[in-house]
Design a protein around this motif. Structure first.
Motif, PDB file in Angstrom:
ATOM      1  N   TYR A  32      -7.713  -6.855   4.978  1.00  0.00           N
ATOM      2  CA  TYR A  32      -6.682  -6.107   4.258  1.00  0.00           C
ATOM      3  C   TYR A  32      -7.326  -4.852   3.691  1.00  0.00           C
ATOM      4  O   TYR A  32      -8.028  -4.911   2.683  1.00  0.00           O
ATOM      5  CB  TYR A  32      -6.074  -6.976   3.153  1.00  0.00           C
ATOM      6  CG  TYR A  32      -5.653  -8.321   3.687  1.00  0.00           C
ATOM      7  CD1 TYR A  32      -4.406  -8.489   4.285  1.00  0.00           C
ATOM      8  CD2 TYR A  32      -6.530  -9.400   3.662  1.00  0.00           C
ATOM      9  CE1 TYR A  32      -4.031  -9.709   4.835  1.00  0.00           C
ATOM     10  CE2 TYR A  32      -6.166 -10.617   4.206  1.00  0.00           C
ATOM     11  CZ  TYR A  32      -4.921 -10.763   4.786  1.00  0.00           C
ATOM     12  OH  TYR A  32      -4.574 -11.974   5.335  1.00  0.00           O
ATOM     13  N   GLY A  65      -7.851 -12.410   9.092  1.00  0.00           N
ATOM     14  CA  GLY A  65      -7.774 -11.735   7.809  1.00  0.00           C
ATOM     15  C   GLY A  65      -8.460 -10.383   7.724  1.00  0.00           C
ATOM     16  O   GLY A  65      -9.464 -10.137   8.376  1.00  0.00           O
ATOM     17  N   ASP A  81     -12.797 -17.003   7.318  1.00  0.00           N
ATOM     18  CA  ASP A  81     -11.894 -16.134   6.558  1.00  0.00           C
ATOM     19  C   ASP A  81     -12.179 -16.369   5.067  1.00  0.00           C
ATOM     20  O   ASP A  81     -12.532 -17.488   4.674  1.00  0.00           O
ATOM     21  CB  ASP A  81     -10.443 -16.503   6.881  1.00  0.00           C
ATOM     22  CG  ASP A  81      -9.445 -15.517   6.309  1.00  0.00           C
ATOM     23  OD1 ASP A  81      -8.908 -14.703   7.074  1.00  0.00           O
ATOM     24  OD2 ASP A  81      -9.175 -15.572   5.072  1.00  0.00           O
ATOM     25  N   VAL A  82     -12.027 -15.338   4.255  1.00  0.00           N
ATOM     26  CA  VAL A  82     -12.398 -15.474   2.840  1.00  0.00           C
ATOM     27  C   VAL A  82     -11.463 -16.429   2.078  1.00  0.00           C
ATOM     28  O   VAL A  82     -11.802 -16.918   1.006  1.00  0.00           O
ATOM     29  CB  VAL A  82     -12.448 -14.084   2.152  1.00  0.00           C
ATOM     30  CG1 VAL A  82     -11.052 -13.611   1.740  1.00  0.00           C
ATOM     31  CG2 VAL A  82     -13.383 -14.096   0.960  1.00  0.00           C
ATOM     32  N   HIS A  83     -10.285 -16.659   2.663  1.00  0.00           N
ATOM     33  CA  HIS A  83      -9.357 -17.617   2.067  1.00  0.00           C
ATOM     34  C   HIS A  83      -9.543 -18.980   2.731  1.00  0.00           C
ATOM     35  O   HIS A  83      -9.784 -19.059   3.938  1.00  0.00           O
ATOM     36  CB  HIS A  83      -7.916 -17.136   2.252  1.00  0.00           C
ATOM     37  CG  HIS A  83      -7.693 -15.748   1.711  1.00  0.00           C
ATOM     38  ND1 HIS A  83      -7.698 -14.624   2.517  1.00  0.00           N
ATOM     39  CD2 HIS A  83      -7.503 -15.329   0.441  1.00  0.00           C
ATOM     40  CE1 HIS A  83      -7.513 -13.548   1.756  1.00  0.00           C
ATOM     41  NE2 HIS A  83      -7.391 -13.946   0.495  1.00  0.00           N
ATOM     42  N   ASP A  94     -12.050 -10.473   5.968  1.00  0.00           N
ATOM     43  CA  ASP A  94     -11.737 -10.185   4.565  1.00  0.00           C
ATOM     44  C   ASP A  94     -12.826 -10.549   3.551  1.00  0.00           C
ATOM     45  O   ASP A  94     -12.652 -10.248   2.361  1.00  0.00           O
ATOM     46  CB  ASP A  94     -10.362 -10.752   4.160  1.00  0.00           C
ATOM     47  CG  ASP A  94     -10.104 -12.158   4.625  1.00  0.00           C
ATOM     48  OD1 ASP A  94     -11.056 -12.814   5.085  1.00  0.00           O
ATOM     49  OD2 ASP A  94      -8.941 -12.612   4.516  1.00  0.00           O
TER      50      ASP A  94
HETATM   51 ZN   LIG Z   1      -7.799 -14.284   4.529  1.00  0.00          ZN
END
Ligand SMILES: [Zn+2]
Length: 160
Positions: A133, A131, A13-15, A90
Motif C-alpha cells: 500500500y 499486500g 505479508d505484514v498482516h 507491505d
Molecule cells: Zn497485508
C-alpha cells in the motif's frame, strides 16, 4: 489428484494470514505459517499452525535472521510436497499500512532467502505477490518485481 498431499503456506505479508489459518485450521494436510507485525491488522488474530509476531519497526537484518531461524527447520518438519509463498511487500519501510521497516534490498534478500532455502532443501515453491500500500505506484510495482527478479536469479543459479 493426490499429487500434493502436504502443503506448506509461507505467508510473509505484514498482516497475519488469518484467512488461510481459519480455512485450514482443521486440515492437517495444509500447514499455515505466518510471520507478521504483532500490532497490525487483524486486531483479533486467528491461530496459524505457526505464528511469528514481529515487533513494530523491525529492520532488514533482524527480520531476515528471524526468518532464517524458522524456515529451514519448518521445511524439514513439515516436509511439504509444495510450498505456497505469499510474498506480501507491505513490510516495507514506506508502506502506509505496514509498521515494519524493510528496504527494497531487504525485500529482495527475503525473496532470495525463501526461494533458495526451499530449492536447496529440495522443495518446489509457487509464489504469489501480495499486500502493498503505497501512494507511489511505480515504487510499489518495483517492490512486487523483486519476487520475479529473485525467482529468475535462483532459477539461473540452481540451473533449474
Ligand atoms: Zn497485508
Amino acid at each position: 489428484m493426490g499429487l500434493a498431499q502436504q502443503i506448506l503456506i509461507v505467508d510473509l505479508d505484514v498482516h497475519q494470514g488469518d484467512g488461510t489459518a481459519f480455512i485450514f485450521q482443521d486440515d492437517p494436510s495444509v500447514f499455515t505459517f505466518s510471520m507478521h507485525c504483532e500490532i497490525n491488522f487483524p486486531g483479533t488474530k486467528q491461530t496459524s499452525d505457526l505464528d511469528v509476531a514481529l515487533p513494530e519497526g523491525m529492520e532488514d537484518d533482524a527480520y531476515l535472521q528471524c526468518l532464517a531461524n524458522y524456515l529451514p527447520d519448518l521445511l524439514t518438519q513439515v516436509d511439504p510436497d509444495l510450498v505456497l509463498y505469499d510474498a506480501g511487500v507491505d513490510p516495507h519501510l514506506g508502506d502506509r499500512l505496514g509498521k515494519l521497516a524493510l528496504t527494497d534490498t531487504g525485500l529482495y534478500r527475503r525473496e532470495m532467502q525463501v526461494l533458495s532455502t526451499c530449492i536447496d532443501q529440495g522443495y518446489p515453491v509457487a509464489c504469489v505477490i501480495g499486500g502493498g500500500y503505497a501512494d507511489d505506484l511505480n515504487a510499489l510495482v518495483y517492490r512486487h518485481s523483486l519476487l520475479h527478479r529473485a525467482a529468475s536469479e535462483v532459477y539461473c543459479q540452481q540451473r533449474l
